[in-house]
Design a protein around this motif. Structure first.
Motif, PDB file in Angstrom:
ATOM      1  N   THR A 132      31.614 -48.173 -54.381  1.00  0.00           N
ATOM      2  CA  THR A 132      32.473 -48.204 -53.032  1.00  0.00           C
ATOM      3  C   THR A 132      33.745 -49.033 -53.355  1.00  0.00           C
ATOM      4  O   THR A 132      34.737 -49.159 -52.561  1.00  0.00           O
ATOM      5  N   ARG A 134      33.929 -52.196 -53.604  1.00  0.00           N
ATOM      6  CA  ARG A 134      33.932 -53.210 -52.751  1.00  0.00           C
ATOM      7  C   ARG A 134      32.989 -54.246 -53.338  1.00  0.00           C
ATOM      8  O   ARG A 134      31.831 -54.117 -53.708  1.00  0.00           O
ATOM      9  N   THR A 229      25.695 -48.657 -42.200  1.00  0.00           N
ATOM     10  CA  THR A 229      26.072 -48.724 -43.771  1.00  0.00           C
ATOM     11  C   THR A 229      26.512 -47.075 -43.638  1.00  0.00           C
ATOM     12  O   THR A 229      27.702 -46.831 -44.479  1.00  0.00           O
ATOM     13  N   SER A 234      29.153 -47.841 -46.494  1.00  0.00           N
ATOM     14  CA  SER A 234      28.355 -48.802 -47.506  1.00  0.00           C
ATOM     15  C   SER A 234      27.252 -48.121 -47.951  1.00  0.00           C
ATOM     16  O   SER A 234      26.720 -47.236 -47.368  1.00  0.00           O
TER      17      SER A 234
END
Ligand code: KE4
Length: 428
Positions: A132, A134, A229, A234
Motif C-alpha cells: 500500500t 503506507r 479496509t 488497506s
C-alpha cells in the motif's frame, strides 16, 4: 503432587537460560510457583519429571489438536528423518503443504512458509506496508501477534494517538506507526478510518482473540473491518496462527464468513514442529521476493521435517473431527459452568470450537481487554494450582486460552468437570 525434579531442573535451567525458560509464559510468573518440566506425553496426557500425570489443556499453546504422539505425525517425521532434515532448496513437500493450505482456505491463493507465528505476522505487516506504500497499521488491545517491533505497541494516550512501545527496545519512531484500538469496538475503527483511512496500510486482528483469554468477535466487528479496509484500500490481515485449523476446517474466516486479504498461520500447521505461514491474494503475495521487491526469507522455511508433520496433521483433520471437537468443547465448558453455578462462583466461560477460557467475574460477559483485565486473577491462579494438584494442566496465565484436542475423550471431560466441582466447592 511433588515437584522435586521440576524444582531442581528449574534451579539448573536458570544458570544458562534467561529465567530458566525459552518463552516467558512458561515461567509461571502470572500464576506463581515453579514451572513444571515435562518429559513425555501421549494423547491428552502429560508426564512430568517427577512422574506426575496431567490432562493437558495447553496442548503446546494450540499445535497439539490431535493430542500428543499422534501416530500419523510421528510416523511421517520418523520416515523423513531417515532421509534428510534440510536441504535449503525446494522440495515437493513444500508444494504439497502449500496446496493443502490453499485447498482449505479459499482466500489464500499463494502462501509462504516461515518458522514461527512471529515471522508470519512480521512478514504480513511488511507486505501490507509495502503493497500500500503506507506506514500506519492498526492492531487491537489484548491481541498478541508475536514479538516483532511493530506489534509490541500499546495504545497512545487518546484512541487516535499513535502507539507507544510496549517493550524496551522498540523504537518510539516505529511504534508511532501502530494505532492500537479496543478489540470488538467497531465504532473506534470507523472513527480512525474516517480520520486516517488513507494512511492505513493494514489492519491486523485475531478473528477470535486467544491471547487475553478467548474472546470471540462481536457481531459486525469483523464485517466492519472488512468493509473499511476495502473502502480505503488497506490490507486486512487475519492472524489465524491460533485459530487456523483450530476452530474449523477453514479457520475463523470460514466460521464467521469474512475473508481477509492476508492470513497468518502457525501452530497446528506444524503439528508440533516450528512452522508459520502467511498467504492471501496473489496480487499481494506476488509482491514478496523473488517475484516482487518486498524482502522476506528463512533458512529453514518449508523444512522437510516440519512439512511432513504439517501435511500429516492437515490430512487428519476432517469435518467429522471438527464436529466432535465442537461437541467436546461445549460439553466441557457447560459442565464447568454448571458446577460454578452450583457453588455460586461468578464465572464467565467464553468458547469456540476447540478453545475456551474461564474468567472469574460477576460481569455478564467478557468481550474485550478491559473486561478480561477486570476479572479476578487471584481466583484464576487459585483455580490453576488446585487443578494442577488434581492432575489437570490449564494455562499458567489467566490471559491465555485452553485447548481441547481429538485425544480428550469422555473420561478426560468428566474428570475435569469433577475436579472443577471440587475446586469451586473449596472457594470461599
Ligand atoms: P510464535 O512466534 O510464538 O510461534 O507465534 C506468535 C503468535 C502469533 N499470533 C497469535 C494469535 C499467537 O497466539 C501467537 C503465539 N501464541 C502464544 C500463546 N498465547 C505462544 C506461547 C508463547 O509465547 O510461548
Amino acid at each position: 503432587m511433588k515437584y522435586v525434579q521440576s524444582d531442581a531442573l528449574m534451579q539448573r535451567a536458570r544458570h544458562s537460560i534467561p529465567g530458566g525458560v525459552n518463552s516467558p509464559v512458561r515461567a509461571f510468573k502470572g500464576v506463581g510457583g515453579t514451572p513444571i518440566f515435562f518429559v513425555s506425553a501421549e494423547g491428552a496426557t502429560l508426564t512430568d519429571a517427577d512422574g506426575n500425570q496431567y490432562i493437558d489443556f495447553v496442548g503446546s499453546w494450540g499445535p497439539m489438536i490431535q493430542g500428543h504422539s499422534f501416530k500419523p505425525i510421528v510416523d511421517a517425521v520418523k520416515k523423513q528423518a531417515t532421509t534428510s532434515l534440510s536441504f535449503g532448496a525446494p522440495t515437493e513437500l513444500e508444494i504439497t503443504m502449500a496446496e493443502r493450505v490453499v485447498e482449505r482456505i479459499p482466500s489464500i491463493e499463494l502462501v509462504r512458509m516461515v518458522n514461527s507465528g512471529t515471522e508470519a505476522t512480521m512478514s504480513a505487516i511488511r507486505l501490507a506496508r509495502g503493497f500500500t506504500e503506507r506506514d500506519k497499521i492498526i492492531k487491537f488491545e489484548g491481541c498478541y501477534h508475536g514479538h516483532s517491533d511493530s506489534l509490541l505497541v500499546k495504545a497512545g494516550s487518546g484512541v487516535l494517538t499513535l502507539g507507544l512501545p510496549d517493550s524496551p527496545g522498540v523504537p518510539a519512531t516505529l511504534a508511532q506507526h501502530t494505532i492500537t484500538l479496543p478489540y470488538n469496538d467497531a465504532n473506534a475503527l470507523i472513527q480512525v478510518f474516517e480520520s486516517h483511512g488513507n494512511e492505513i496500510g493494514g489492519v491486523i486482528l485475531e478473528p477470535v482473540a486467544g491471547n487475553m483469554g478467548c474472546i470471540p468477535p462481536a457481531p459486525g466487528f469483523l464485517e466492519t473491518a472488512r468493509r473499511l479496509t476495502s473502502e480505503y484500500d488497506s490490507v486486512l490481515i487475519f492472524d489465524e496462527v491460533m485459530t487456523g485449523f483450530r476452530v474449523g476446517p477453514g479457520g475463523a474466516q470460514e466460521l464467521y464468513g469474512v475473508e481477509p486479504d492476508l492470513t497468518t498461520l502457525g501452530k497446528i500447521i506444524g503439528g508440533g514442529l516450528p512452522v508459520g505461514a502467511f498467504g492471501g491474494q496473489a496480487s499481494i503475495m506476488n509482491q514478496i521476493a523473488p517475484t516482487g521487491p518486498i524482502y522476506q526469507a528463512g533458512t529453514l522455511s518449508g523444512n522437510p521435517l516440519a512439512m511432513q508433520a504439517g501435511i500429516a496433521m492437515l490430512e487428519s483433520l476432517d469435518v467429522t473431527f471438527y464436529q466432535q471437537l465442537a461437541n467436546k468443547t461445549q460439553r466441557l465448558t457447560q459442565g464447568i459452568k454448571a458446577t460454578a453455578q452450583r457453588h455460586q462462583i461468578p464465572l464467565v466461560i467464553n468458547y469456540v470450537p476447540g478453545m475456551f477460557s474461564l474468567y472469574f467475574t460477576s460481569a455478564d460477559e467478557v468481550t474485550g481487554y478491559a473486561d478480561a483485565a477486570a476479572s479476578n486473577v487471584d481466583r484464576y491462579n487459585f483455580f490453576f494450582h488446585q487443578m494442577l494438584d488434581a492432575g489437570i494442566y490449564f494455562a499458567p496465565s489467566a490471559f491465555e486460552s485452553a485447548f481441547v484436542s481429538g485425544a480428550h475423550g469422555s473420561a478426560e471431560i468428566s474428570a475435569t468437570i469433577a475436579a472443577a466441582d471440587r475446586v469451586f466447592g473449596s472457594m470461599t
